[in-house]
Design a protein around this motif. Structure first.
Motif, PDB file in Angstrom:
ATOM      1  N   GLY A 146      12.160  42.706 -43.907  1.00  8.83           N
ATOM      2  CA  GLY A 146      11.065  41.711 -44.144  1.00  8.83           C
ATOM      3  C   GLY A 146      10.176  42.471 -44.930  1.00  8.83           C
ATOM      4  O   GLY A 146      10.109  43.669 -45.236  1.00  8.83           O
ATOM      5  N   GLY A 147       9.159  41.731 -45.589  1.00  6.68           N
ATOM      6  CA  GLY A 147       8.072  42.030 -46.345  1.00  6.68           C
ATOM      7  C   GLY A 147       6.928  42.633 -45.389  1.00  6.68           C
ATOM      8  O   GLY A 147       6.906  42.203 -44.259  1.00  6.68           O
ATOM      9  N   LYS A 148       6.000  43.135 -46.162  1.00  3.02           N
ATOM     10  CA  LYS A 148       4.806  43.577 -45.513  1.00  3.02           C
ATOM     11  C   LYS A 148       3.731  42.672 -44.967  1.00  3.02           C
ATOM     12  O   LYS A 148       3.104  42.781 -44.258  1.00  3.02           O
ATOM     13  CB  LYS A 148       3.854  44.607 -46.268  1.00  3.02           C
ATOM     14  N   ASN A 149       4.012  41.512 -45.530  1.00  2.00           N
ATOM     15  CA  ASN A 149       3.102  40.616 -45.364  1.00  2.00           C
ATOM     16  C   ASN A 149       3.695  39.218 -44.443  1.00  2.00           C
ATOM     17  O   ASN A 149       3.109  38.287 -43.893  1.00  2.00           O
ATOM     18  CB  ASN A 149       2.745  39.563 -46.540  1.00  2.00           C
ATOM     19  N   ARG A 150       5.049  39.623 -44.023  1.00  2.41           N
ATOM     20  CA  ARG A 150       5.864  38.571 -43.047  1.00  2.41           C
ATOM     21  C   ARG A 150       5.161  38.698 -41.762  1.00  2.41           C
ATOM     22  O   ARG A 150       4.366  39.832 -41.401  1.00  2.41           O
ATOM     23  CB  ARG A 150       7.146  38.990 -42.764  1.00  2.41           C
ATOM     24  N   LEU A 151       5.345  37.653 -40.888  1.00  7.15           N
ATOM     25  CA  LEU A 151       4.579  37.765 -39.498  1.00  7.15           C
ATOM     26  C   LEU A 151       5.716  38.298 -38.438  1.00  7.15           C
ATOM     27  O   LEU A 151       5.873  37.528 -37.489  1.00  7.15           O
ATOM     28  CB  LEU A 151       4.342  36.120 -39.184  1.00  7.15           C
ATOM     29  N   GLY A 152       6.341  39.245 -38.890  1.00  5.04           N
ATOM     30  CA  GLY A 152       7.092  40.185 -37.968  1.00  5.04           C
ATOM     31  C   GLY A 152       6.577  40.683 -36.827  1.00  5.04           C
ATOM     32  O   GLY A 152       5.277  41.023 -36.857  1.00  5.04           O
ATOM     33  N   SER A 153       7.283  41.283 -35.859  1.00  5.93           N
ATOM     34  CA  SER A 153       6.749  41.646 -34.801  1.00  5.93           C
ATOM     35  C   SER A 153       5.835  42.907 -34.921  1.00  5.93           C
ATOM     36  O   SER A 153       4.843  43.196 -34.201  1.00  5.93           O
ATOM     37  CB  SER A 153       7.740  41.909 -33.475  1.00  5.93           C
ATOM     38  N   ALA A 154       6.661  43.771 -35.819  1.00  5.30           N
ATOM     39  CA  ALA A 154       5.851  44.956 -36.004  1.00  5.30           C
ATOM     40  C   ALA A 154       4.534  44.874 -36.995  1.00  5.30           C
ATOM     41  O   ALA A 154       3.710  45.691 -36.930  1.00  5.30           O
ATOM     42  CB  ALA A 154       6.813  46.011 -36.883  1.00  5.30           C
ATOM     43  N   SER A 177      10.844  24.535 -48.518  1.00  2.93           N
ATOM     44  CA  SER A 177      11.706  24.582 -47.618  1.00  2.93           C
ATOM     45  C   SER A 177      11.239  25.048 -46.188  1.00  2.93           C
ATOM     46  O   SER A 177       9.904  25.220 -46.120  1.00  2.93           O
ATOM     47  CB  SER A 177      12.718  26.035 -47.875  1.00  2.93           C
ATOM     48  N   VAL A 178      11.785  25.056 -45.120  1.00  2.78           N
ATOM     49  CA  VAL A 178      11.249  25.090 -43.667  1.00  2.78           C
ATOM     50  C   VAL A 178      10.713  26.256 -43.443  1.00  2.78           C
ATOM     51  O   VAL A 178       9.563  26.645 -43.150  1.00  2.78           O
ATOM     52  CB  VAL A 178      12.302  24.698 -42.792  1.00  2.78           C
ATOM     53  N   ALA A 179      11.441  27.396 -44.185  1.00  3.15           N
ATOM     54  CA  ALA A 179      10.939  28.826 -44.151  1.00  3.15           C
ATOM     55  C   ALA A 179       9.583  29.153 -44.861  1.00  3.15           C
ATOM     56  O   ALA A 179       8.461  29.577 -44.258  1.00  3.15           O
ATOM     57  CB  ALA A 179      11.889  29.702 -44.403  1.00  3.15           C
ATOM     58  N   GLN A 180       9.533  28.680 -45.967  1.00  3.44           N
ATOM     59  CA  GLN A 180       8.313  28.538 -46.952  1.00  3.44           C
ATOM     60  C   GLN A 180       7.335  27.918 -46.052  1.00  3.44           C
ATOM     61  O   GLN A 180       6.164  28.340 -46.196  1.00  3.44           O
ATOM     62  CB  GLN A 180       8.598  28.454 -48.310  1.00  3.44           C
ATOM     63  N   VAL A 181       7.216  26.650 -45.882  1.00  2.00           N
ATOM     64  CA  VAL A 181       6.059  25.935 -45.291  1.00  2.00           C
ATOM     65  C   VAL A 181       5.850  26.496 -44.124  1.00  2.00           C
ATOM     66  O   VAL A 181       4.364  26.753 -43.801  1.00  2.00           O
ATOM     67  CB  VAL A 181       6.804  24.558 -45.152  1.00  2.00           C
ATOM     68  N   ALA A 184      19.940  31.140 -47.869  1.00  3.80           N
ATOM     69  CA  ALA A 184      20.156  32.434 -47.570  1.00  3.80           C
ATOM     70  C   ALA A 184      19.572  33.388 -46.667  1.00  3.80           C
ATOM     71  O   ALA A 184      18.481  32.876 -46.572  1.00  3.80           O
ATOM     72  CB  ALA A 184      19.936  33.264 -49.084  1.00  3.80           C
ATOM     73  N   ALA A 185      20.173  34.158 -45.834  1.00  2.00           N
ATOM     74  CA  ALA A 185      19.480  34.966 -44.987  1.00  2.00           C
ATOM     75  C   ALA A 185      18.400  36.048 -45.378  1.00  2.00           C
ATOM     76  O   ALA A 185      18.826  36.921 -46.304  1.00  2.00           O
ATOM     77  CB  ALA A 185      20.750  35.686 -43.796  1.00  2.00           C
ATOM     78  N   GLU A 186      17.424  36.037 -44.892  1.00  6.10           N
ATOM     79  CA  GLU A 186      16.520  37.234 -44.941  1.00  6.10           C
ATOM     80  C   GLU A 186      16.766  38.422 -44.503  1.00  6.10           C
ATOM     81  O   GLU A 186      17.638  38.840 -43.559  1.00  6.10           O
ATOM     82  CB  GLU A 186      15.109  36.493 -44.473  1.00  6.10           C
ATOM     83  N   ALA A 187      16.435  39.264 -45.435  1.00 14.48           N
ATOM     84  CA  ALA A 187      16.549  40.763 -45.116  1.00 14.48           C
ATOM     85  C   ALA A 187      15.849  41.181 -43.835  1.00 14.48           C
ATOM     86  O   ALA A 187      14.873  40.319 -43.254  1.00 14.48           O
ATOM     87  CB  ALA A 187      15.962  41.702 -45.892  1.00 14.48           C
ATOM     88  N   ALA A 188      16.443  41.929 -42.747  1.00 15.51           N
ATOM     89  CA  ALA A 188      16.302  42.320 -41.691  1.00 15.51           C
ATOM     90  C   ALA A 188      14.931  43.042 -41.568  1.00 15.51           C
ATOM     91  O   ALA A 188      14.215  42.814 -40.534  1.00 15.51           O
ATOM     92  CB  ALA A 188      17.345  43.013 -40.908  1.00 15.51           C
ATOM     93  N   LEU A 231       9.798  35.664 -49.446  1.00 12.00           N
ATOM     94  CA  LEU A 231      10.934  35.077 -48.997  1.00 12.00           C
ATOM     95  C   LEU A 231      11.580  34.533 -50.192  1.00 12.00           C
ATOM     96  O   LEU A 231      11.199  34.306 -51.364  1.00 12.00           O
ATOM     97  CB  LEU A 231      10.274  33.478 -48.395  1.00 12.00           C
ATOM     98  N   THR A 232      12.978  34.338 -50.090  1.00 13.90           N
ATOM     99  CA  THR A 232      13.899  34.007 -51.134  1.00 13.90           C
ATOM    100  C   THR A 232      14.109  32.534 -51.203  1.00 13.90           C
ATOM    101  O   THR A 232      14.644  31.861 -52.360  1.00 13.90           O
ATOM    102  CB  THR A 232      15.241  34.663 -51.241  1.00 13.90           C
ATOM    103  N   SER A 233      13.730  31.836 -50.260  1.00 21.47           N
ATOM    104  CA  SER A 233      13.919  30.191 -50.169  1.00 21.47           C
ATOM    105  C   SER A 233      13.170  29.425 -51.147  1.00 21.47           C
ATOM    106  O   SER A 233      12.143  29.943 -51.447  1.00 21.47           O
ATOM    107  CB  SER A 233      13.801  29.727 -48.898  1.00 21.47           C
TER     108      SER A 233
END
Length: 463
Positions: free
Chosen positions: A43-51, A193-197, A37-41, A187-189
């Protein structure tokens, strides 16, 4: 009702694709795209997103290398000499170690022994287990002869709770067993999974760099023996260790294939006992057969594993074959064996075209360097003619297609190891000939050769 969007993630490199394809567009691996499943655009506060990304270290001004203060890393010896050798001297403060191996090979056993020794030396430790309960870890501790162990154990697989515990307890050493069982609520995976690891390893790595905690990640392996999960996992960590060995054998090898704080390709040898894994200080004894008298088809060589010279026995068996003779090698490259047989025929006049040839490196060791060429060719010739090599004989050297014997790296250290173990005769490349009068080689007669024909003549003269 709107259909949930899906993406396809490669299990090899972690690359994503909007639709399924037979070949990954990032690494060109076949049949590795798995739907998720595609992740929400947002993201959560703990994600390693650019912001939301937080730097691993406080920002500082740009300085030339000559003005940056460079201090040696603080290391914490585990007390297990073979493990410390592979790590480069011990656990590095703020380092991240990834150790992988087959199920039942002894990863958890070794790490429990190491973390208990560190805790007894006064270190603040933490053992996070996601595959076993606390009672199972306690049972293993008692089997290993550690009934009064004071190592704190946390049975948990949720990343956020693990990070909170690391922040509150601030241990010097933390073991995560294993990274494939850890998952993040962001993450919903599914776990593994690749994303979780990738995400969980990135958070734990960032925590290690920011707090100075040494984190050891236990990783699963695939059917092919490679570490499971995205390849980026090995790039993120500082040290990658592979636990090798046959579960039916008592001996285990730990090999460092990446180490930012020590030598790469270093090796540690362990013996599995009732009380856990014990280091083997003289591994050469494992890989040498105890023959009362020399036998045909056996030749000892000195191989290098990292900084350690080890003596390994190469055995060859040449037998009459049918119209399609077999070429089989265990512990050595099969293609290289075919090449050496061609060189042996062309330049030494030893023909094995109608013979089955079997070559084995004793003890289950895998020799990955070409310095074994000369020993393999001498063992094959010895088996073909039914004449054993002299007692106390060793040989090493790379053999080229033109029949020349090329020097092996660090030949002096190889010869010193052979002389220390009582070997009397050596056939080596001419460039590896030691200086005359060196007392380190007393009792060892060295014959330098430049071509394979010369090596054969030397051996015939010794017989």
């Amino acid at each position: 009702m709107a259909k949930d969007k899906s993406i396809y993630t490669c299990t090899e490199c972690g690359g994503t694709s909007a639709r399924w394809m037979g070949k990954c567009p990032s690494c060109n691996a076949w049949n590795t795209l798995i739907e998720s499943a595609a992740e929400a655009a947002s993201g959560g506060k703990n994600r390693l997103g650019s912001a939301q990304y937080q730097a691993l270290a406080p920002s500082s001004e740009v300085l030339p290398l000559s003005q940056i203060e460079a201090a040696d890393f603080d290391r914490h010896p585990t007390g297990i000499d073979e493990l410390d050798r592979v790590l480069g001297g011990g656990m590095v403060e703020g380092g991240v170690v990834l150790i992988g191996g087959d199920p039942g090979i002894g990863k958890s056993t070794l790490l429990l022994q190491a973390v208990d020794a560190l805790q007894r030396s006064g270190m603040n430790t933490l053992y996070v287990t996601g595959e076993e309960s606390g009672a199972q870890v306690a049972m293993r501790s008692r089997r290993l002869g550690l009934p009064d162990s004071q190592v704190p154990v946390l049975p948990e697989i949720q990343l956020e709770k693990i990070l909170h515990t690391l922040q509150s307890r601030q241990p010097n050493i933390a073991i995560i067993d294993s990274i494939q069982t850890v998952y993040s609520d962001q993450l919903t995976s599914a776990p593994g999974s690749v994303a979780q690891v990738r995400e969980c390893a990135a958070h734990l790595t960032r925590t290690a760099k920011a707090t100075g905690t040494t984190i050891v990640l236990v990783g699963h392996v695939t059917k092919e023996g490679a570490l499971a999960g995205p390849r980026v996992l090995e790039h993120m960590v500082d040290t990658v260790l592979y636990f090798e060995g046959d579960t039916h054998s008592n001996f285990r090898l730990i090999r460092a294939i990446k180490n930012r704080f020590g030598a790469v390709n270093e090796i540690g040898v362990f013996a599995m006992t009732e009380k856990g894994l014990k280091g083997v200080s003289n591994p050469s004894a494992i890989f040498l057969s105890q023959h009362s008298e020399p036998v045909p088809g056996s030749c000892v060589m000195v191989t290098l594993e990292g900084t350690r010279p080890m003596l390994v026995e190469i055995q060859a068996l040449v037998d009459s074959g049918g119209p399609s003779p077999r070429r089989l090698s265990v512990g050595l490259e099969r293609d290289r064996l075919a090449m050496l047989l061609a060189v042996l025929h062309r330049h030494a006049g030893v023909a094995c075209m109608d013979q089955d040839v079997f070559v084995n490196a004793v003890g289950g060791v895998h020799i990955r360097e070409p310095a074994a060429d000369l020993a393999v060719m001498l063992a094959i010739t010895s088996s073909l003619r039914g004449k054993p090599l002299p007692k106390g004989f060793i040989a090493f050297g790379e053999v080229g297609l033109a029949g020349e014997v090329r020097p092996a790296p660090r030949g002096q250290e190889r010869l010193k190891e052979a002389a220390k173990l009582g070997f009397k005769t050596a056939v080596v490349p001419k460039a590896n000939m030691p200086k005359k009068g060196d007392k380190a080689f007393e009792g060892l007669t060295v014959y330098p050769v430049e071509r394979i024909e010369e090596a054969m003549q030397v051996v015939r003269g010794l017989n």
